[in-house]
Write an enzyme that holds these catalytic residues in place. Structure first.
Site, PDB file in Angstrom:
ATOM      1  CB  SER A  49      48.135  40.226  43.077  1.00 30.58           C
ATOM      2  OG  SER A  49      48.088  39.572  44.317  1.00 30.58           O
TER       3      SER A  49
ATOM      4  N   GLY B  51      36.562  30.578  36.588  1.00 30.39           N
ATOM      5  CA  GLY B  51      35.980  31.880  36.290  1.00 30.39           C
ATOM      6  C   GLY B  51      36.670  32.585  35.141  1.00 30.39           C
TER       7      GLY B  51
END
Length: 562
Positions: free
Chosen positions: A72, A529
Site C-alpha cells: 500500500s 494494534g
C-alpha cells in the site's frame, strides 16, 4: 480423503514448506493490512497466504477468494499480502489467528499438522469434490513478481486449487474482481474500466444544465504516488469526458519513487505538496492516491511562496457523499404529488474516534445518523452493511459507500415506475437514476481511490461547487496525535468504540478532567494494534490547547503504564 489423495496432499504441503523456510527472527502478524514487512523477507508468509486462501475457498464451496500482493502506502522496499473474501471484503476475522499460526509455523511438519488440524476443526474436506479458485493481483513493486510465484506455489500446495493471475492491479480492482466473479458478472479489468467510465458518464448526463462549473472546475491534477493507480488512470483518462485529468507521479520509469514524498498518506500527514508540483499549480484542484490506490485525498496549493496545502481529507469526502445521497433521497421522498412513490431508506454514516469532531458535528447538524466503530476498515465496513445505504471514510482517505441489495432492488423498481415521466424530466426519476449511477460508480467492495475520485468529480459538477465551496463546509478542529511507548499495551482496555478507557479506570477520570479544561476539548487513548505504544488523540478549539491536552494525557499514560 482417499489414502492416495491424503498422501499427495501431505507431500505437497511438506514440499512447499521446505522450499520456503521461515527466516530466523521473523514473526508475521495478520492485521488490517494482512502480512507486511521488508519485501525480501516476505516469500514464506506469501506462500503460506496462498495455502490459506486456497483453504478459505475450499471451505466456502469453491467460491473465488483473492490475494493481493502490496504494501500500500509503505516504502518501495516493503511488500505485503492480504486476502479478499468472496464478497470482496477482507478475510473473515476469525481466520486471522490461524493465518498468524500458519505464517509462523517453524518447520514443514509443524505446518502440515497445523493445516490438517485446522481443516478438521473447520470441516474442510481436503482433496474432496470442492475445488478452490484464487484470483491474484500485485502492484508495481520490484519484489512483486517474485512474491507472486511464492503465492502460486502456496495455492498449488492444496489439491484441486486453481490460481488465476489477474495481473498488475490496484488493490481495489482485485477486490472488485473477486466480488464480481462471485456475483456471476463479468470480472475482467476491462469490465471494471467500462463500469467506471459508463457510470461516470451517466452521472454527468444527470447534472442540471445550469450547473457544471467553468473550464477550471473541470481541470484536475492527480498525484499517482508513482504507483499502480497513476498507471491505471493514464489508461482511461482519455475516455472520461467532461473532465481534464493531468497525472503527475504516474509511475512512469524515472518519474519518481513509489510513495516517496508523494501519495495520499504523505499529503494527508505532512500537509504539503507532493514531489512534482510547482507554483504554476496554485489554485488548481488536485487529488492524491496512495501506492495501491485504495486511499484518496484532495488538496490545493494555496500560495506560490511555500508548499503548504489546503487539505480535503476523508472526513470531507464523506461529508460530500453524505450530502449528495441525502439530497437525492429527499427529492425522491418529498415530491408532493408523488408521495405514493416514496422510498424510505436508512442512511448511516460510520466513523471512528479519529474523525475530526467538526465533521461529526456537521453531519449531525444536517440530521444524519452518525455511529462509531473501533479503528479499522473491517469494523467500519461491517457496520455500514447494517444500513440501506452506509457511508464510511477514515481521515486517511480510505472509505466507500455500500448499498443493500434490497434497497437497490427497490430503487430499480421505482425508476422503472417513474421512467414514463422521464420525458418530462421528473425530478424523482433523475434522483433515482443518480443513486443508481452512484452505486455502479463507487466500488462497494472496498475503498477505491479511482472510483471515489470520479464520484467526487461528478458530485462537484452536479452541485456546481468549487474547491473553495467544498473546503468551507466546516473548519476542522485543531488536533494532535502522540505515541507513548509502554511495556505492555494490553494493560489498557477501551470501550465505546475506543473512546473510553475501562481499565485502568482511574486513567479515564484523569482524561476527563484534562479535557474539561479545554474549549471543544476531546481526547482518547488506545493501544496500537501493531506495536507496544499507546496512541493519544486530542482536539481543542486552538492548536496550543490541543497540543497541551495531548501532552498532559500522554504524561498520565506514562505514569500509569511506563
Amino acid at each position: 480423503m482417499a489414502a492416495n489423495q491424503e498422501r499427495e496432499q501431505r507431500r505437497r504441503l511438506l514440499d512447499v514448506a521446505s522450499r520456503f523456510p521461515l527466516p530466523s527472527g521473523c514473526r508475521f502478524s495478520y492485521g488490517t493490512a494482512g502480512f507486511r514487512a521488508d519485501g525480501a523477507t516476505m516469500a514464506p508468509a506469501v506462500c503460506r497466504a496462498g495455502i490459506l486462501a486456497a483453504l478459505r475457498s475450499v471451505k466456502l464451496a469453491g467460491a473465488a477468494v483473492g490475494i493481493v500482493i502490496t504494501a500500500s502506502h509503505n516504502p518501495v522496499g516493503d511488500n505485503g499480502v492480504k486476502i479478499a473474501d468472496p464478497d470482496g471484503g477482507m478475510m473473515a476475522q476469525h481466520w486471522e489467528p490461524f493465518a498468524d499460526a500458519l505464517a509462523n509455523a517453524p518447520d514443514p511438519d509443524a505446518l502440515l499438522q497445523l493445516v490438517l488440524q485446522f481443516a478438521k476443526d473447520e470441516g474442510i474436506s481436503l482433496g474432496g469434490h470442492h475445488t478452490a479458485q484464487v484470483l491474484l493481483g500485485r502492484d508495481t513493486r520490484p519484489t512483486g513478481e517474485y512474491l507472486l510465484d511464492a503465492a502460486l506455489q502456496g495455492i498449488n500446495a492444496i489439491v484441486g486449487a486453481h490460481a488465476i493471475d489477474m495481473g498488475i492491479l490496484t488493490t481495489p480492482q482485485l477486490h472488485w474482481m473477486v466480488r464480481s466473479k462471485n456475483k456471476g458478472i463479468k470480472a475482467s479489468e476491462s469490465d471494471y474500466f467500462t463500469q467506471l467510465i459508463d457510470s461516470f458518464r451517466h452521472m454527468l448526463e444527470l447534472v442540471p444544465k445550469d450547473k457544471g462549473g467553468d473550464e477550471l472546475a473541470k481541470k484536475l491534477i492527480v498525484d499517482g504516488a508513482n504507483g499502480i493507480g497513476g498507471v491505471k488512470l493514464e489508461q482511461i483518462k482519455a475516455e472520461l469526458s467532461g473532465i481534464d485529468i493531468n497525472v503527475r507521479n504516474s509511475g512512469k520509469e524515472g518519474e519518481g519513487i513509489l510513495n516517496h514524498m508523494c501519495g495520499a498518506d504523505f499529503v494527508q500527514k505532512e500537509r504539503v505538496t507532493p514531489h512534482g508540483f510547482s507554483p504554476e499549480d496554485v489554485g488548481v484542484r488536485c487529488a492524491s492516491l496512495d501506492g495501491d490506490a485504495d486511499r484518496l485525498v484532495y488538496f490545493r496549493m494555496s500560495s506560490a511562496s511555500d508548499n503548504k496545502v489546503d487539505l480535503v481529507d476523508g472526513d470531507k469526502i464523506l461529508s460530500l457523499f453524505a450530502l449528495f445521497i441525502r439530497e437525492q433521497l429527499d427529492i425522491i421522498n418529498n415530491n408532493g404529488s408523488q408521495v405514493n412513490k416514496s422510498m424510505p431508506a436508512r442512511l448511516g454514516i460510520v466513523q471512528t474516534a479519529y474523525a475530526n469532531g467538526a465533521s461529526t458535528q456537521f453531519l449531525k447538524n444536517h440530521g444524519l445518523e452518525v455511529v462509531f466503530t473501533p479503528t479499522g476498515v473491517k469494523y467500519l465496513h461491517k457496520k455500514a452493511l447494517e444500513y440501506d445505504i452506509g457511508i464510511y471514510f477514515e481521515a486517511n482517505g480510505h472509505g466507500t459507500i455500500v448499498f443493500s441489495e434490497d434497497f437497490l432492488s427497490q430503487l430499480q423498481s421505482l425508476s422503472n415506475e417513474l421512467s414514463s415521466d422521464a420525458a418530462n424530466g421528473s425530478a424523482q426519476y433523475r434522483a433515482a437514476m443518480r443513486l443508481m449511477a452512484a452505486s455502479q460508480l463507487i466500488n462497494q467492495a472496498v475503498g477505491d481511490a479511482l472510483s471515489g475520485l470520479l464520484l467526487v468529480e461528478a458530485i462537484l459538477q452536479y452541485k456546481g461547487w468549487s474547491f473553495q465551496n467544498w473546503c468551507e463546509l466546516y473548519s476542522d478542529l485543531p488536533s494532535r496525535q502522540l505515541k507513548v511507548k509502554v511495556i505492555d499495551r494490553s494493560s489498557i482496555v477501551t470501550t465505546e468504540a475506543e473512546t473510553k478507557v475501562s481499565q485502568p479506570s482511574s486513567l479515564q477520570e484523569l482524561i476527563d478532567k484534562e479535557t474539561a479544561n479545554c474549549a471543544h476539548g476531546r481526547c482518547f487513548v488506545r493501544p496500537s494494534g501493531t506495536e507496544d505504544v499507546v496512541r493519544v488523540y486530542a482536539e481543542a478549539s486552538t492548536q496550543v490547547e490541543a497540543d497541551s491536552l495531548a501532552r498532559s494525557v500522554a504524561h498520565h499514560v506514562e505514569h500509569h503504564l511506563g
